[in-house]
Scaffold this motif. Sequence first.
Motif, short mmCIF file in Angstrom:
data_model
loop_
_atom_site.label_atom_id
_atom_site.label_comp_id
_atom_site.label_asym_id
_atom_site.label_seq_id
_atom_site.Cartn_x
_atom_site.Cartn_y
_atom_site.Cartn_z
N LEU A 132 2.85 -92.62 -43.75
CA LEU A 132 2.75 -92.74 -45.20
C LEU A 132 1.72 -93.78 -45.61
CD1 LEU A 132 6.51 -92.48 -46.18
CD2 LEU A 132 4.72 -90.79 -46.58
N ALA A 133 1.69 -94.90 -44.91
CA ALA A 133 0.71 -95.94 -45.22
C ALA A 133 -0.71 -95.44 -44.96
CB ALA A 133 0.99 -97.19 -44.41
N GLY A 134 -0.90 -94.72 -43.86
CA GLY A 134 -2.21 -94.15 -43.57
C GLY A 134 -2.64 -93.13 -44.60
N PHE A 135 -1.68 -92.32 -45.04
CA PHE A 135 -1.96 -91.33 -46.08
C PHE A 135 -2.44 -92.01 -47.37
CE2 PHE A 135 -0.56 -88.86 -49.75
CZ PHE A 135 -1.11 -87.63 -49.48
N VAL A 136 -1.70 -93.02 -47.79
CA VAL A 136 -2.07 -93.74 -49.02
C VAL A 136 -3.42 -94.44 -48.84
CG1 VAL A 136 -1.41 -95.67 -50.51
CG2 VAL A 136 0.29 -93.98 -49.83
N GLY A 137 -3.64 -95.02 -47.66
CA GLY A 137 -4.90 -95.70 -47.39
C GLY A 137 -6.10 -94.77 -47.43
N ILE A 138 -5.95 -93.61 -46.80
CA ILE A 138 -7.06 -92.65 -46.77
C ILE A 138 -7.35 -92.11 -48.17
CG2 ILE A 138 -7.72 -90.34 -45.98
CD1 ILE A 138 -6.38 -91.04 -43.31
N LYS A 180 -14.44 -93.99 -52.81
CA LYS A 180 -15.73 -93.50 -52.36
C LYS A 180 -16.24 -92.34 -53.22
CE LYS A 180 -16.59 -91.44 -48.35
NZ LYS A 180 -16.53 -91.09 -46.93
N MET A 181 -15.41 -91.83 -54.11
CA MET A 181 -15.76 -90.64 -54.88
C MET A 181 -16.98 -90.85 -55.77
SD MET A 181 -13.43 -88.36 -57.44
CE MET A 181 -12.16 -88.12 -56.22
N LYS A 182 -17.17 -92.07 -56.28
CA LYS A 182 -18.30 -92.29 -57.18
C LYS A 182 -19.64 -92.23 -56.43
CE LYS A 182 -17.75 -97.29 -56.92
NZ LYS A 182 -17.48 -98.49 -57.66
N ASN A 183 -19.63 -92.39 -55.11
CA ASN A 183 -20.87 -92.33 -54.32
C ASN A 183 -20.93 -91.07 -53.47
OD1 ASN A 183 -21.58 -94.87 -55.27
ND2 ASN A 183 -20.44 -95.89 -53.62
N SER A 188 -14.72 -80.41 -55.60
CA SER A 188 -13.69 -79.66 -54.86
C SER A 188 -13.83 -79.89 -53.36
CB SER A 188 -13.77 -78.18 -55.18
OG SER A 188 -15.03 -77.65 -54.80
N VAL A 189 -15.06 -79.92 -52.86
CA VAL A 189 -15.29 -80.15 -51.43
C VAL A 189 -14.86 -81.56 -51.04
CG1 VAL A 189 -17.07 -80.29 -49.63
CG2 VAL A 189 -17.14 -78.45 -51.31
N HIS A 190 -15.15 -82.52 -51.90
CA HIS A 190 -14.75 -83.91 -51.63
C HIS A 190 -13.23 -84.02 -51.59
CE1 HIS A 190 -15.14 -88.24 -51.51
NE2 HIS A 190 -14.22 -88.30 -52.46
N LEU A 191 -12.54 -83.38 -52.52
CA LEU A 191 -11.09 -83.43 -52.55
C LEU A 191 -10.47 -82.71 -51.35
CD1 LEU A 191 -10.42 -82.87 -56.35
CD2 LEU A 191 -10.25 -85.00 -55.06
N ILE A 192 -11.08 -81.61 -50.92
CA ILE A 192 -10.58 -80.91 -49.73
C ILE A 192 -10.72 -81.79 -48.50
CG2 ILE A 192 -11.08 -78.99 -48.16
CD1 ILE A 192 -11.71 -77.31 -50.67
N HIS A 193 -11.85 -82.47 -48.36
CA HIS A 193 -12.04 -83.37 -47.22
C HIS A 193 -11.02 -84.51 -47.24
CE1 HIS A 193 -16.52 -82.11 -46.61
NE2 HIS A 193 -15.68 -81.25 -46.08
N MET A 194 -10.75 -85.03 -48.44
CA MET A 194 -9.77 -86.10 -48.57
C MET A 194 -8.39 -85.60 -48.16
SD MET A 194 -8.69 -88.28 -51.96
CE MET A 194 -8.32 -86.84 -52.90
N ARG A 195 -8.00 -84.43 -48.61
CA ARG A 195 -6.68 -83.89 -48.28
C ARG A 195 -6.54 -83.62 -46.79
NH1 ARG A 195 -4.42 -78.97 -47.18
NH2 ARG A 195 -6.45 -78.00 -47.37
N VAL A 196 -7.58 -83.06 -46.18
CA VAL A 196 -7.52 -82.75 -44.75
C VAL A 196 -7.43 -84.03 -43.92
CG1 VAL A 196 -8.87 -81.79 -42.83
CG2 VAL A 196 -8.63 -80.51 -44.95
N ALA A 197 -8.17 -85.06 -44.30
CA ALA A 197 -8.12 -86.33 -43.56
C ALA A 197 -6.74 -86.97 -43.67
CB ALA A 197 -9.20 -87.28 -44.08
N ALA A 198 -6.19 -87.01 -44.87
CA ALA A 198 -4.87 -87.61 -45.07
C ALA A 198 -3.79 -86.80 -44.36
CB ALA A 198 -4.57 -87.73 -46.55
N GLN A 199 -3.87 -85.49 -44.46
CA GLN A 199 -2.90 -84.63 -43.81
C GLN A 199 -3.01 -84.75 -42.30
OE1 GLN A 199 -3.38 -80.62 -45.14
NE2 GLN A 199 -1.26 -80.06 -44.67
N GLY A 200 -4.20 -84.86 -41.78
CA GLY A 200 -4.38 -85.03 -40.34
C GLY A 200 -3.78 -86.33 -39.83
#
Length: 98
Positions: free
Chosen positions: A26-32, A39-42, A49-61
């Motif tokens: 859970l801590a890793g999920f919140v951290g990612i 990092k979204m502003k850069n 949508s691609v940025h959000l998908i990458h974020m979800r996959v990293a947190a889920q992984g």
Amino acid sequence: MSSYEEGNDSKLMRKVKENPFVPLGLAGFVGIVGHQLYKMKNRGDTKMSVHLIHMRVAAQGFVVGAMTESCIQCTTSTLGTPKKSRTLENTIEQRLLQ
């Protein structure tokens, strides 16, 4: 703090000590998620949508990895302990003692 709340705290701490990978996941999920949102502003010319998908996959992984590690630890700890052999004599003796 009431005794009911103390009981819940001790129960929570007992659960965390039994399986420390759940709060770690859970801590890793919140951290990612926090890092990716920061990092979204850069993100450059990457679509939102691609940025959000990458974020979800990293947190889920990260969460799946923590759960897998927890299962591996549980399996190796239970396989390392020998089972108590139950012979016919032991079973009869236990029933007689009851």
